[in-house]
Design an enzyme around this catalytic site. Structure first.
Site, PDB file in Angstrom:
ATOM      1  N   LYS A 166      12.730  -8.129  12.333  1.00 14.05           N
ATOM      2  CA  LYS A 166      12.840  -7.157  11.240  1.00 14.05           C
ATOM      3  C   LYS A 166      14.192  -6.463  11.315  1.00 14.05           C
ATOM      4  O   LYS A 166      14.660  -6.119  12.416  1.00 14.05           O
ATOM      5  CB  LYS A 166      11.698  -6.141  11.345  1.00 14.05           C
ATOM      6  CG  LYS A 166      11.592  -5.174  10.170  1.00 14.05           C
ATOM      7  CD  LYS A 166      10.382  -4.258  10.326  1.00 14.05           C
ATOM      8  CE  LYS A 166      10.212  -3.321   9.131  1.00 14.05           C
ATOM      9  NZ  LYS A 166       9.035  -2.437   9.251  1.00 14.05           N
ATOM     10  N   SER A 183       2.640  -0.886   8.442  1.00 15.12           N
ATOM     11  CA  SER A 183       3.720  -1.802   8.055  1.00 15.12           C
ATOM     12  C   SER A 183       3.730  -3.151   8.774  1.00 15.12           C
ATOM     13  O   SER A 183       4.522  -4.023   8.415  1.00 15.12           O
ATOM     14  CB  SER A 183       5.075  -1.131   8.243  1.00 15.12           C
ATOM     15  OG  SER A 183       5.330  -0.239   7.203  1.00 15.12           O
ATOM     16  N   SER A 241       5.934  -2.305   5.225  1.00  7.02           N
ATOM     17  CA  SER A 241       7.349  -2.527   5.031  1.00  7.02           C
ATOM     18  C   SER A 241       7.876  -3.804   5.691  1.00  7.02           C
ATOM     19  O   SER A 241       8.935  -4.289   5.325  1.00  7.02           O
ATOM     20  CB  SER A 241       8.132  -1.337   5.579  1.00  7.02           C
ATOM     21  OG  SER A 241       7.986  -1.249   6.981  1.00  7.02           O
TER      22      SER A 241
END
Lengths: 495, 95
Positions: A76, A175, A151
């Site tokens: 990420k 997330s 997210s």
């Protein structure tokens, strides 16, 4: 090959059937063919091939190879990798290259993993759909008109679409778990303090936690083991032994007691999601678990408490982006709106840099947090939210005296359409209604695939456990995984 | 409670964010609906409840007071939006 698990890839590399270089070439091809999904925000094929060749050389020479030797792991875009772009999918950090590695990155390198690109995300991890990205949204590999959740949407989609067998995300209010659920993969949010946050670009420091995405639980256990444990560079990382998660995964839990959370089956829950989760309850009952209905009476205050605590911490954490030492600085910050001529030039430089660098959701949360902490309101909002937070934690403590694991849906709905919730921030916030309380309480949570809707969209089952009970969480989930084949389903496009 | 445009403009200044008049109107509306929603927290009886700042209790973590490797000056300056050979450059702070 691109849909293999990490365990399968390791076996094939160990036997000499394939090399890491061949694996990453195939995955790079796949990422290139599926560019329209917009999974990666930075992908450097040459650097990836170099890493793979280095591990192949080690293996060929008979040198010891780490537990993730040659396995690609997508990262990420909020985890610092020394010298490589790390932007949090924000204009604010365009071109930023960290001067050091996050601890989890150091550990992946030590395990001989291949760092396989940076994945798209909601800007600074604020969002539930990956639509709040300066690079545009990621598409859900199961249905490209839908969001991948957020997210950590890019990290979930990377695994679902067969671009990487493993990825890392972060979970502040759901997330990891929510995108895992709507992309049909496994996602684990460890206990707060289980994994070092050093080098994780902070959003809400008392809630953020790094965790793995994978196709199945064996891979999840493998990656968790590689990243977990105390780190002197993160004072909130906890000094507790790290169990051998892969080793114990197949030991079925004894006298398993499962709590079905009453409040997670209320209004707003999609009927197909509800019935898939009920099927899972039946499966556990048949497997011999004791099923109990459990109440977490303060659950409904999770989202409101979170939307005070998280923005408050975010307003403080993101104060560092002021255009002075790194990040975006505006070219022109001369007065433009009424009253600005009275503001000092340096302050104006900061205000304009931040206005240009941040997207609307980040600005909204910074302002909400600034308001909640401002003189006259801190008691009413911030301190009240922290008191409710203790009540939420108290609900969990009481529940875990009765049962070992709590069960419910991960997300109230399957993946929603792109654009469906962007106009109304509150409707977006409610995507995390079942995941958010675990962050407030600090407990671990896991989402595993447990079904597909009539429209062929993945459904996630959420399991929650007491602090540091990841081992029991994984073993409990494994009972379900062993009896079903949902974890072997792949989106058609990824065939 | 209801936040006015002026209240939100004050918050924006505290938060060091320039907002245009149009943004101000949008944010005011959105922040008001969020603040109304979080007002549900007032329903909870929290009399005598200790605030919880962290899910997991960790206190007084000590380490040896030993010097580590600092960032080199060049590493620290490498991402600066404006710099010279030895420091960050910003608009004048003092008149």
């Amino acid at each position: 090959m691109s849909q293999d698990t990490a365990v399968a890839m390791l076996a094939r590399m160990e036997s000499g059937e394939v090399t890491s270089e061949e694996i990453v070439r195939s995955l790079l091809d796949r990422a290139d063919r599926e560019r329209r999904l917009n999974v990666f925000v930075h992908l450097d094929p040459d650097h990836i091939l170099d890493q793979a060749r280095a591990v192949d050389r080690k293996r060929k020479a008979g040198e010891p190879v780490g537990p993730l030797g040659g396995v690609p792991v997508a990262i990420k875009d909020l985890l610092c990798v020394r010298g490589e772009p790390t932007t949090c999918s924000s204009r604010m950090l365009k071109g930023f290259r960290p001067p050091y590695d996050a601890t989890v990155i150091e550990r992946l390198k030590a395990a001989d993993a291949i760092l396989f690109g940076k994945t798209n995300m909601d800007e600074f991890a604020m969002g539930s759909s990956t639509e709040n990205s300066a690079y545009g949204p990621t598409l859900n590999p199961w249905d490209e008109s839908r969001v991948p959740g957020g997210s950590s949407g890019g990290s979930a989609a990377a695994v679902a679409a067969g671009m990487a067998p493993l990825s890392l995300g972060s979970d502040t209010g759901g997330s990891i778990r929510q995108p895992a659920a709507v992309c049909g993969v496994v996602g684990l949010k460890p206990t707060y303090g289980r994994v070092s946050r050093y080098g994780l670009i902070a959003f809400a420091s008392s809630l953020d936690q790094i965790g793995p995405f994978a196709h199945d639980l064996a891979d999840t256990a493998l990656l968790l083991k590689a990243i977990a444990g105390r780190d002197p560079k993160d004072a909130t990382s906890v000094d507790q032994p790290v169990p051998d998660y892969p080793e114990t995964l197949d030991k079925p839990p004894e006298n398993l007691r499962i709590g079905v959370v009453r409040e997670f089956f209320g209004e707003g829950l999609d009927p197909e999601v509800a019935s898939a989760v009920q099927e899972a309850v039946k499966l556990y009952e048949k497997a011999g678990a004791t099923i109990k209905e459990v109440s977490l009476p303060h659950s409904k205050y999770g989202v409101p408490a979170y939307y005070i605590v998280a923005p408050a911490e975010c307003s403080s954490n993101l104060a560092r982006y002021d255009g002075t030492t790194y990040g975006h600085r505006a070219e022109d910050y001369s007065p433009k709106y009424p009253g600005e001529e009275n503001i000092a030039e340096l302050v104006r430089m900061m205000m304009v840099s931040r206005a240009e660098g941040f997207g609307p959701e980040v600005k909204r949360r910074i302002m909400l947090g600034t308001f909640a902490l401002s003189a006259g309101y801190a008691d009413q909002y911030y301190n009240k939210a922290l008191q409710v937070r203790r009540k939420i934690r108290g609900d969990f403590d009481a529940a875990f005296r009765e049962v070992d694991v709590l069960l419910g849906p991960t997300s109230p709905t399957p993946a929603f359409k792109l654009g469906e919730r962007t106009a109304d921030p509150l409707s977006m916030y409610l995507s995390d209604i079942y995941t958010i309380t675990a962050n407030l309480a600090g407990i671990p949570g896991l989402s595993i695939p447990c079904g597909l809707t009539s429209q062929n969209l993945p459904i996630g089952l959420q399991l929650l456990a007491a602090p540091f009970a990841e081992e029991s969480l994984l073993r409990t989930a494994r009972v379900f995984e062993r009896a079903t084949d949902w974890h072997t389903r792949r989106p058609q496009s990824a065939g | 409670m209801s936040l006015s445009n002026d209240d939100v403009a004050k918050v924006a200044l505290l938060a060091r964010l320039r907002v245009s008049p149009e943004e101000l109107a949008t944010f005011t509306g959105q922040l008001n609906s969020i603040v109304d929603y979080v007002a549900h927290l007032q329903e909870v009886d929290t009399e005598g409840v200790e605030p919880l700042a962290h899910g997991i209790d960790v206190r007084n973590v000590f380490r040896d007071d030993a010097r580590g490797e600092p960032l080199s000056r060049e590493d620290a300056l490498a991402n600066a939006p404006k710099r010279n050979a030895t420091g960050f450059l910003v608009p004048a702070v003092l008149e």
